[in-house]
Design a protein around this motif. Structure first.
Motif, PDB file in Angstrom:
ATOM      1  N   GLY A   7      31.661  34.079  34.474  1.00  0.00           N
ATOM      2  CA  GLY A   7      32.180  35.298  35.063  1.00  0.00           C
ATOM      3  C   GLY A   7      32.668  35.113  36.484  1.00  0.00           C
ATOM      4  O   GLY A   7      33.447  35.898  36.998  1.00  0.00           O
ATOM      5  N   GLY A   8      32.237  34.048  37.135  1.00  0.00           N
ATOM      6  CA  GLY A   8      32.650  33.788  38.508  1.00  0.00           C
ATOM      7  C   GLY A   8      34.015  33.150  38.593  1.00  0.00           C
ATOM      8  O   GLY A   8      34.636  33.142  39.664  1.00  0.00           O
ATOM      9  N   PHE A   9      34.518  32.603  37.510  1.00  0.00           N
ATOM     10  CA  PHE A   9      35.837  31.981  37.524  1.00  0.00           C
ATOM     11  C   PHE A   9      36.917  33.050  37.419  1.00  0.00           C
ATOM     12  O   PHE A   9      36.765  34.050  36.723  1.00  0.00           O
ATOM     13  CB  PHE A   9      36.013  31.008  36.354  1.00  0.00           C
ATOM     14  CG  PHE A   9      35.088  29.826  36.418  1.00  0.00           C
ATOM     15  CD1 PHE A   9      35.116  28.953  37.495  1.00  0.00           C
ATOM     16  CD2 PHE A   9      34.208  29.573  35.379  1.00  0.00           C
ATOM     17  CE1 PHE A   9      34.285  27.862  37.534  1.00  0.00           C
ATOM     18  CE2 PHE A   9      33.367  28.494  35.416  1.00  0.00           C
ATOM     19  CZ  PHE A   9      33.390  27.632  36.503  1.00  0.00           C
ATOM     20  N   SER A  10      37.995  32.847  38.093  1.00  0.00           N
ATOM     21  CA  SER A  10      39.142  33.739  37.947  1.00  0.00           C
ATOM     22  C   SER A  10      40.406  32.879  37.878  1.00  0.00           C
ATOM     23  O   SER A  10      40.511  31.853  38.539  1.00  0.00           O
ATOM     24  CB  SER A  10      39.234  34.736  39.092  1.00  0.00           C
ATOM     25  OG  SER A  10      39.426  34.055  40.304  1.00  0.00           O
ATOM     26  N   VAL A  11      41.321  33.285  37.072  1.00  0.00           N
ATOM     27  CA  VAL A  11      42.567  32.551  36.883  1.00  0.00           C
ATOM     28  C   VAL A  11      43.696  33.425  37.396  1.00  0.00           C
ATOM     29  O   VAL A  11      43.822  34.587  37.009  1.00  0.00           O
ATOM     30  CB  VAL A  11      42.774  32.214  35.396  1.00  0.00           C
ATOM     31  CG1 VAL A  11      44.086  31.519  35.181  1.00  0.00           C
ATOM     32  CG2 VAL A  11      41.628  31.383  34.873  1.00  0.00           C
TER      33      VAL A  11
END
Length: 188
Positions: free
Chosen positions: A179-183
């Motif tokens: 959930g901490g990753f963002s693209v």
């Protein structure tokens, strides 16, 4: 005041058990309504010629409404749905009227003839098929499913424990980590 109910389809009937000799209760001059006396039945002209068996039959409502669930809405076809002439090309008015009449008459009568030939055999075959499937489901499939369900109750409990102790926390933590990753997509 007592309330009586008979079955699910019956109306609620109130019976007044109080003393009806109180003169102050009817000061407006109207007579009290007798709840214990049923209103006289008025016979409709339809019911005069029907027998008691027909009145309690399950098929009587189906005579007027033959597709109550709209299963065959796609078959509501009229002449205008099948044949349409644009403004640029037109046949004679008489040809159009006769075509319309012949379409409707042939559609109705051919359907009736085919129905006479096929309706009863197809009904018997369908009734036989559904009777066999119902019997098979009631006496074979249902009891087998219940036996398996009763026999594997411990396995269901064990599976619920495995899911709640091992799988759920593992997937929750993986979800929080991912959930901490963002693209972000950027056009170069």
């Amino acid at each position: 005041m007592d309330t009586m109910m008979k079955g699910e389809d019956s109306e609620e009937v109130e019976i007044d058990l109080e003393d009806s000799s109180d003169p102050e209760e009817y000061d407006n001059g109207t007579e009290p309504e007798m709840l214990w006396r049923a209103p006289p039945a008025l016979e409709d002209e339809e019911n005069i010629h029907t027998s008691t068996l027909v009145e309690i039959s399950d098929t009587k409502p189906l005579i007027n409404v033959r597709d109550p669930r709209g299963i065959n809405d796609c078959l509501k076809v009229t002449f205008e749905d099948v044949i349409a002439e644009p403004v640029s090309v037109r046949s004679g008015d008489r040809v159009w009227i006769w075509s319309h009449a012949l379409f409707e008459v042939s559609r109705v009568w051919i359907y009736r003839i085919v129905t006479v030939l096929l309706a009863i055999p197809v009904s018997v075959i369908s009734g036989l098929l559904f009777a066999i499937l119902s019997c098979f489901h009631i006496w074979m499939v249902g009891p087998c499913v219940q036996c398996v369900s009763i026999g594997t109750r411990w396995l269901q409990s064990l599976w619920n424990v495995v899911l709640s102790i091992i799988v759920r926390p593992l997937l929750l933590s993986a979800g929080k980590c991912c959930g901490g990753f963002s693209v972000h997509l950027a056009k170069e």
